[in-house]
Scaffold this active site. Structure first.
Site, short mmCIF file in Angstrom:
data_model
loop_
_atom_site.label_atom_id
_atom_site.label_comp_id
_atom_site.label_asym_id
_atom_site.label_seq_id
_atom_site.Cartn_x
_atom_site.Cartn_y
_atom_site.Cartn_z
N ASN A 13 -75.32 -19.59 -14.97
CA ASN A 13 -74.09 -19.11 -14.30
C ASN A 13 -72.96 -19.00 -15.33
O ASN A 13 -72.17 -18.06 -15.32
CB ASN A 13 -73.71 -20.05 -13.17
CG ASN A 13 -74.66 -19.92 -11.98
OD1 ASN A 13 -75.59 -19.11 -12.01
ND2 ASN A 13 -74.43 -20.71 -10.96
N HIS A 109 -71.52 -24.41 -5.59
CA HIS A 109 -72.62 -25.19 -4.99
C HIS A 109 -73.60 -24.23 -4.33
O HIS A 109 -73.16 -23.33 -3.58
CB HIS A 109 -72.06 -26.18 -3.96
CG HIS A 109 -73.12 -27.05 -3.35
ND1 HIS A 109 -73.73 -28.07 -4.04
CD2 HIS A 109 -73.67 -27.04 -2.10
CE1 HIS A 109 -74.64 -28.64 -3.26
NE2 HIS A 109 -74.61 -28.05 -2.08
N ASP A 141 -62.63 -32.01 -4.90
CA ASP A 141 -61.77 -33.20 -4.80
C ASP A 141 -62.65 -34.41 -5.15
O ASP A 141 -63.71 -34.25 -5.75
CB ASP A 141 -61.11 -33.29 -3.40
CG ASP A 141 -62.13 -33.34 -2.28
OD1 ASP A 141 -61.76 -33.02 -1.14
OD2 ASP A 141 -63.31 -33.70 -2.56
C1 GRF Z 1 -76.11 -23.73 -9.80
O1 GRF Z 1 -76.75 -23.23 -8.64
C2 GRF Z 1 -75.04 -24.71 -9.43
O2 GRF Z 1 -74.34 -24.38 -8.25
C3 GRF Z 1 -75.85 -25.96 -9.21
O3 GRF Z 1 -76.79 -25.95 -10.27
C4 GRF Z 1 -77.05 -24.60 -10.63
C5 GRF Z 1 -76.75 -24.47 -12.10
O4 GRF Z 1 -77.52 -23.46 -12.61
N1 GRF Z 1 -75.03 -27.15 -9.23
P1 GRF Z 1 -77.27 -23.01 -14.16
O5 GRF Z 1 -77.25 -24.28 -14.99
O6 GRF Z 1 -75.95 -22.30 -14.20
O7 GRF Z 1 -78.43 -22.09 -14.47
#
Ligand code: GRF
Length: 189
Positions: A13, A109, A141
């Site tokens: 991401n 999330h 938070d």
């Molecule tokens: C994402 O879906 C995030 O929301 C969750 O873990 C994943 C992280 O994926 N907490 P990456 O490390 O960005 O591939």
């Protein structure tokens, strides 16, 4: 708009945010640094390859959580970011951090909060048998995946989905929502 991004894992991401900054779709966003809670994350490696400053505040180096939380808070403050973005950061930060970045700590999330909070939101949604899940971008938070919701989008669960296939499909939406959220914030929305 300056941001610090926190990761714990692959950082796919984060990579989407890096690409968006570099291709101009997040032109007025600067990634001041990328940090992790442990050494050897692909997220930090990707960032270094992109020429972005990186840091590690290694959870295992600290006697107790409060000391780690303080060190992370001070490190993030040293970059004077407008926002800190948790993108797959798997540690719950403490009150000192939330107070330092009150209303400016953003988390993504892979579920439709308040449903399925916590470290296994995708697995929990599958196990429950819901037909629709999704992802959420919110202001974090001191709770676990709690705080004001900024954006959400639904993702249908397919009959043959595994945790991995579903999570990868959610992440495609999550990246788009995160980039859209950062673009809005950078325009002062
Ligand atoms: C994402 O879906 C995030 O929301 C969750 O873990 C994943 C992280 O994926 N907490 P990456 O490390 O960005 O591939």
């Amino acid at each position: 708009m300056r941001i610090v991004v926190l990761v714990s894992g692959t950082g796919s991401n984060l990579q989407a945010v890096i690409d968006a900054v570099q291709d101009g779709s997040l032109a007025n966003v600067e990634i001041a640094a990328v940090g992790a809670d442990k050494h050897g994350t692909l997220g930090v490696e990707r960032s270094a390859q992109a020429g972005i400053e990186t840091f590690v505040v290694n959870f295992k180096d600290f006697e107790d959580r409060a000391d780690w939380n303080h060190a992370l808070t001070e490190k993030c403050l040293s970059y004077a970011p407008d926002y800190v973005v948790s993108s797959g950061f798997m540690r719950i930060v403490g009150e000192e951090f939330i107070n330092a970045f009150d209303g400016t700590y953003i988390n993504t999330h892979p579920a439709l909060l308040p449903s399925f909070p916590g470290a296994h939101g995708v697995r929990d949604a599958l196990a429950y048998g819901v037909k629709v899940t999704g992802c959420t971008v919110h202001i974090a938070d001191t709770g676990v995946d709690t705080g004001p919701i900024l954006r959400q989008e639904a993702v249908a669960i397919e009959d043959d989905d595994t945790e991995d296939t579903l999570h990868e499909r959610i992440k495609v939406v999550e990246r788009r929502l995160l980039i859209a959220t950062l673009a809005d914030l950078a325009q002062g929305k």
